[in-house]
Write a protein that holds these residues in place. Sequence first.
Motif, PDB file in Angstrom:
ATOM      1  N   VAL A 161      13.410  35.675  40.849  1.00  0.00           N
ATOM      2  CA  VAL A 161      13.077  35.176  39.516  1.00  0.00           C
ATOM      3  C   VAL A 161      12.180  33.944  39.583  1.00  0.00           C
ATOM      4  O   VAL A 161      11.609  33.546  38.568  1.00  0.00           O
ATOM      5  CB  VAL A 161      14.348  34.855  38.707  1.00  0.00           C
ATOM      6  CG1 VAL A 161      15.193  36.099  38.545  1.00  0.00           C
ATOM      7  CG2 VAL A 161      15.167  33.743  39.370  1.00  0.00           C
ATOM      8  N   GLY A 162      12.062  33.311  40.747  1.00  0.00           N
ATOM      9  CA  GLY A 162      11.131  32.216  40.896  1.00  0.00           C
ATOM     10  C   GLY A 162      11.735  30.840  40.694  1.00  0.00           C
ATOM     11  O   GLY A 162      12.889  30.677  40.288  1.00  0.00           O
ATOM     12  N   LYS A 163      10.916  29.842  40.953  1.00  0.00           N
ATOM     13  CA  LYS A 163      11.365  28.448  40.957  1.00  0.00           C
ATOM     14  C   LYS A 163      11.777  27.967  39.569  1.00  0.00           C
ATOM     15  O   LYS A 163      12.800  27.289  39.412  1.00  0.00           O
ATOM     16  CB  LYS A 163      10.244  27.569  41.513  1.00  0.00           C
ATOM     17  CG  LYS A 163      10.586  26.086  41.540  1.00  0.00           C
ATOM     18  CD  LYS A 163       9.447  25.272  42.119  1.00  0.00           C
ATOM     19  CE  LYS A 163       9.788  23.787  42.107  1.00  0.00           C
ATOM     20  NZ  LYS A 163       8.696  22.967  42.663  1.00  0.00           N
ATOM     21  N   ASP A 164      10.998  28.295  38.534  1.00  0.00           N
ATOM     22  CA  ASP A 164      11.244  27.747  37.200  1.00  0.00           C
ATOM     23  C   ASP A 164      12.615  28.141  36.671  1.00  0.00           C
ATOM     24  O   ASP A 164      13.429  27.291  36.276  1.00  0.00           O
ATOM     25  CB  ASP A 164      10.141  28.217  36.255  1.00  0.00           C
ATOM     26  CG  ASP A 164      10.341  27.682  34.847  1.00  0.00           C
ATOM     27  OD1 ASP A 164      10.497  26.463  34.700  1.00  0.00           O
ATOM     28  OD2 ASP A 164      10.358  28.500  33.894  1.00  0.00           O
ATOM     29  N   LEU A 171      20.282  26.565  39.221  1.00  0.00           N
ATOM     30  CA  LEU A 171      20.584  25.424  40.080  1.00  0.00           C
ATOM     31  C   LEU A 171      21.748  24.560  39.597  1.00  0.00           C
ATOM     32  O   LEU A 171      22.625  24.213  40.403  1.00  0.00           O
ATOM     33  CB  LEU A 171      19.322  24.570  40.264  1.00  0.00           C
ATOM     34  CG  LEU A 171      19.429  23.422  41.270  1.00  0.00           C
ATOM     35  CD1 LEU A 171      19.814  23.957  42.646  1.00  0.00           C
ATOM     36  CD2 LEU A 171      18.114  22.663  41.347  1.00  0.00           C
ATOM     37  N   PRO A 172      21.820  24.204  38.306  1.00  0.00           N
ATOM     38  CA  PRO A 172      22.961  23.371  37.878  1.00  0.00           C
ATOM     39  C   PRO A 172      24.313  24.021  38.147  1.00  0.00           C
ATOM     40  O   PRO A 172      25.242  23.382  38.645  1.00  0.00           O
ATOM     41  CB  PRO A 172      22.717  23.184  36.376  1.00  0.00           C
ATOM     42  CG  PRO A 172      21.239  23.367  36.204  1.00  0.00           C
ATOM     43  CD  PRO A 172      20.854  24.406  37.207  1.00  0.00           C
ATOM     44  N   ARG A 173      24.423  25.323  37.823  1.00  0.00           N
ATOM     45  CA  ARG A 173      25.695  26.010  38.067  1.00  0.00           C
ATOM     46  C   ARG A 173      25.951  26.169  39.560  1.00  0.00           C
ATOM     47  O   ARG A 173      27.094  26.092  40.018  1.00  0.00           O
ATOM     48  CB  ARG A 173      25.695  27.365  37.347  1.00  0.00           C
ATOM     49  CG  ARG A 173      26.985  28.177  37.496  1.00  0.00           C
ATOM     50  CD  ARG A 173      28.251  27.363  37.203  1.00  0.00           C
ATOM     51  NE  ARG A 173      28.274  26.812  35.873  1.00  0.00           N
ATOM     52  CZ  ARG A 173      28.825  27.413  34.833  1.00  0.00           C
ATOM     53  NH1 ARG A 173      29.388  28.591  34.964  1.00  0.00           N
ATOM     54  NH2 ARG A 173      28.824  26.814  33.650  1.00  0.00           N
ATOM     55  N   PHE A 174      24.899  26.389  40.338  1.00  0.00           N
ATOM     56  CA  PHE A 174      25.062  26.519  41.779  1.00  0.00           C
ATOM     57  C   PHE A 174      25.641  25.231  42.362  1.00  0.00           C
ATOM     58  O   PHE A 174      26.531  25.264  43.218  1.00  0.00           O
ATOM     59  CB  PHE A 174      23.714  26.848  42.430  1.00  0.00           C
ATOM     60  CG  PHE A 174      23.759  26.943  43.929  1.00  0.00           C
ATOM     61  CD1 PHE A 174      24.214  28.098  44.553  1.00  0.00           C
ATOM     62  CD2 PHE A 174      23.369  25.877  44.729  1.00  0.00           C
ATOM     63  CE1 PHE A 174      24.267  28.196  45.944  1.00  0.00           C
ATOM     64  CE2 PHE A 174      23.416  25.953  46.109  1.00  0.00           C
ATOM     65  CZ  PHE A 174      23.867  27.125  46.711  1.00  0.00           C
ATOM     66  N   CYS A 175      25.143  24.075  41.902  1.00  0.00           N
ATOM     67  CA  CYS A 175      25.664  22.789  42.389  1.00  0.00           C
ATOM     68  C   CYS A 175      27.131  22.624  42.023  1.00  0.00           C
ATOM     69  O   CYS A 175      27.925  22.076  42.810  1.00  0.00           O
ATOM     70  CB  CYS A 175      24.838  21.645  41.811  1.00  0.00           C
ATOM     71  SG  CYS A 175      23.150  21.573  42.455  1.00  0.00           S
ATOM     72  N   VAL A 201      13.640  26.340  45.293  1.00  0.00           N
ATOM     73  CA  VAL A 201      13.463  25.186  44.408  1.00  0.00           C
ATOM     74  C   VAL A 201      12.529  24.137  44.989  1.00  0.00           C
ATOM     75  O   VAL A 201      12.021  23.290  44.254  1.00  0.00           O
ATOM     76  CB  VAL A 201      14.822  24.548  44.068  1.00  0.00           C
ATOM     77  CG1 VAL A 201      15.715  25.543  43.374  1.00  0.00           C
ATOM     78  CG2 VAL A 201      15.506  23.994  45.314  1.00  0.00           C
ATOM     79  N   GLY A 202      12.291  24.153  46.287  1.00  0.00           N
ATOM     80  CA  GLY A 202      11.349  23.222  46.869  1.00  0.00           C
ATOM     81  C   GLY A 202      11.966  21.921  47.348  1.00  0.00           C
ATOM     82  O   GLY A 202      13.167  21.681  47.221  1.00  0.00           O
ATOM     83  N   GLN A 203      11.100  21.048  47.880  1.00  0.00           N
ATOM     84  CA  GLN A 203      11.574  19.851  48.566  1.00  0.00           C
ATOM     85  C   GLN A 203      12.243  18.850  47.635  1.00  0.00           C
ATOM     86  O   GLN A 203      13.316  18.335  47.932  1.00  0.00           O
ATOM     87  CB  GLN A 203      10.394  19.173  49.274  1.00  0.00           C
ATOM     88  CG  GLN A 203      10.779  17.898  50.002  1.00  0.00           C
ATOM     89  CD  GLN A 203       9.600  17.262  50.687  1.00  0.00           C
ATOM     90  OE1 GLN A 203       8.724  17.953  51.195  1.00  0.00           O
ATOM     91  NE2 GLN A 203       9.561  15.946  50.708  1.00  0.00           N
ATOM     92  N   GLN A 204      11.627  18.573  46.489  1.00  0.00           N
ATOM     93  CA  GLN A 204      12.160  17.518  45.626  1.00  0.00           C
ATOM     94  C   GLN A 204      13.562  17.838  45.134  1.00  0.00           C
ATOM     95  O   GLN A 204      14.484  17.020  45.238  1.00  0.00           O
ATOM     96  CB  GLN A 204      11.226  17.292  44.437  1.00  0.00           C
ATOM     97  CG  GLN A 204      11.665  16.142  43.542  1.00  0.00           C
ATOM     98  CD  GLN A 204      10.698  15.903  42.405  1.00  0.00           C
ATOM     99  OE1 GLN A 204       9.653  16.544  42.335  1.00  0.00           O
ATOM    100  NE2 GLN A 204      11.029  15.000  41.510  1.00  0.00           N
TER     101      GLN A 204
END
Length: 906
Positions: A161-164, A171-175, A201-204
């Motif tokens: 599905v890509g980075k966006d 990402l929030p739920r994964f954390c 998600v990349g480096q940042q």
Amino acid sequence: MLTPLGRLDKYAASENVFNRQMVARSLLDTLREVCDDERDCIAVLERISRLADDSEPTVRAELMEQVPHIALFCQENRPSIPYAFSKYLLPIVVRYLADQNNQVRKTSQAALLALLEQELIERFDVETKVCPVLIELTAPDSNDDVKTEAVAIMCKMAPMVGKDITERLILPRFCEMCCDCRMFHVRKVCAANFGDICSVVGQQATEEMLLPRFFQLCSDNVWGVRKACAECFMAVSCATCQEIRRTKLSTLFINLISDPSRWVRQAAFQSLGPFISTFANPSSSGQYFKEENKSSEDTSVEDKNRIRDQEVPEDIQLRPEDVPSDSSINNSSVKLENTMENRAETSRKSPSEISVPMDRSLFCTLSSDSHQEVASNENDKKPDNYKSALWPEVGTSSQDSAFLDQELYNSFHFWRTPLPEIDLDIELEEGSGNKLSPERSEETAEVTMPGSSNISMATRKELEEMIENLEPHIDDPDVKAQVDVLSAALRASSLDAHEEASNAEKKSDMQDELGVGELPNCRINHDASVPLISNAVENMDSTLHYIHNDSDLSTNNSFSPDEERRSKVQDVVPQALLDQYLSMTDPSRAQTVDTEIAKHCAYSLPGVALTLGRQNWHCLRETYETLASDMQWKVRRTLAFSIHELAVILGDQLTAADLVPIFNGFLKDLDEVRIGVLKHLHDFLKLLHIDKRREYLYQLQEFLVTDNSRNWRFRAELAEQLILLLELYSPRDVYDYLRPIALNLCADKVSSVRWISYKLVSEMVKKLHMATPPTFGVDLINELVENFGRCPKWSGRQAFVFVCQTVIEDDCLPMDQFAAHLMPHLLTLANDRVPNVRVLLAKTLRQTLLEKEYFLTSASCHQEAVEQTVMALQMDRDSDVKYFASIHPANTKISEDAMSTASSTY
């Protein structure tokens, strides 16, 4: 007769489960029958929705297996049935993700991933229909099994599905799931997929949101979670900057290597080589790691300025093996001149007392855990070798803690190769114009000076008691290693007090003279060994290498301890990681970690060598020689398959000095090892000097002899390699040494070997004919005619036809030369008594020779002879010969001839 829709309705309403399963299985066929009518298509899709409510799980599972195929059909026929998938099929897939039946859930998960992979789900539907459901399924009050499966789906769909979408919705739920306190299964799934999420998600986002969670997972109470972290460590490292990779991840990895669980240590050691490879220098290795939204110049300047402005945290003292000695590169696009400037600062730090920056929260966690561990059990194994190396009083002073948020990498180590003298740091300090302020020197001295006399009489008594308690269990390798370390520390602590005082006085004078807080000594602080010994029981092999190295290992009669250690020092990767990698050949590792740990070491060695560069090959040479003589043939086989890659990395001089002897040993090894050398024989020999290369001409004949005569693939590989080797040798060498082997292989018992050999001989004819003078080519042709064209065995005569066919197809000889030297002997086989020979001759003449322009345009005597022979073959008494001599030329090639029954020689 029922219509497709009527048949569908009839069986869908059946009480027989098998009938309804059949309906689900035949939905795609039904859609194909009615695809011309949009109304009928919609009617079929509506019936799918009703069938999805079936009470029988097997029917629902069968339906879900068909959904990806139906969706693809709908996509191809989109004008007829617009929005069919989004309206009718996707809701079913999403609903089944929470189905009570396990089989239905599994099939729906597989269907969802297949649909995403084929890009059949619109981006809007992913955001509005798929992700909300997955987030709901991972809620705290969700069913445990469903939650675990939903997390796995979220992780697997992130790359699709890509980075966006991943950053906003997943990402929030994964954390949150990484911190799930109730279900370790959820944390384990998160850990297993951590690298994939980081790469998306990349480096940042990785550094800001994911790394703190990763640190928690690496110290999880469940060993399965820590093992999953070790397995994905390389992927996580690739998504971070060089500074974090060096200062935090390397230390974290050392913890996993010394984990109390054997399975975690096993996974960590398997990932050690790949993790080291992430420190590769792009300018020398060609390996790059993508950095997000930074140009080369921006990144270099930013990292350089950040490093330059940092100060020394006083309260973190680490052992040298736990501290990265440099920061080889900041990212994939760092410029050479920038790193040269950075390295000019870091190297001023003494190798024995380097202060390393750490995140405040991580540091507090580590230090508190370390104290708890000491209080609970001094011999308890903890997956945290880094913790034990910290000073016990760290973090107690608020003033000292003020430095924890600041980082120091005052870097000279970036590009500096260590000088061979023991007073390395003295020279560097004298040569550098940058000196710390006197105030700073005094502050740092307060931390470092107590090290010379920290081991008291009480501590020595404690060590003696520990050794006494452990001696009854000395048979255990781990306990023996611990006793060795404790004994070394005890001997070192008993040194003459006068010597210690004089050393301390020297250090003080040198500090005053240089104005530097770090003392320029190359010996390990005695005090650092105390917390190390009491806590880090697990990683005794590596600690033995460091604690009082200069006093305990004096039994080595070939090198002094300092010289031996200096030979393993480099400035590309943190020294602790390299030392752990080098320890993988230790026999005790096979007993305490993994019986195949040496194989993993051998597998990763080319990557580690590429990362270190040829200038640091001295660090790996001894390890490579140890692996090359390992008792397990699988280890030697692994090295044999990669020795050509290592030769490219090291260059011709190091290859000739260090790899050629090992290569020669592999040539005389088991067939399982020799095949690795043979598969890349050309790749290795082309790297050698021509004189060295010629020495192997005498040994090529040995490849014809194998442990098992039925190992025909070995001889087939030899034939393929000889084709490549033709370019490396002169025509005389080819004729004298390669020709006998090629002719031998042409008469092999196995047809697959012979087919490759025909190609070899034809290429040999081409090379020798192009040589000046072409006498070697003529001699080879005459030998082919004598040994095969006039062979008493029909298989030899058939081989001659095959060689001629290959020569014609590959244009190995000009047609006039072929007509003069080979064709007369070829045409005489038209009267051969064996039909197989005549069949192949008919194919060659009709489908290959007569297609050449030389025979199409010129009315020569050669063309007339060929046509007469073809006419004679068309009148042959054998039906197959007549058929192949009469048919129109087709695309039949030598491979098809080889497979045909008519030309088979079995």
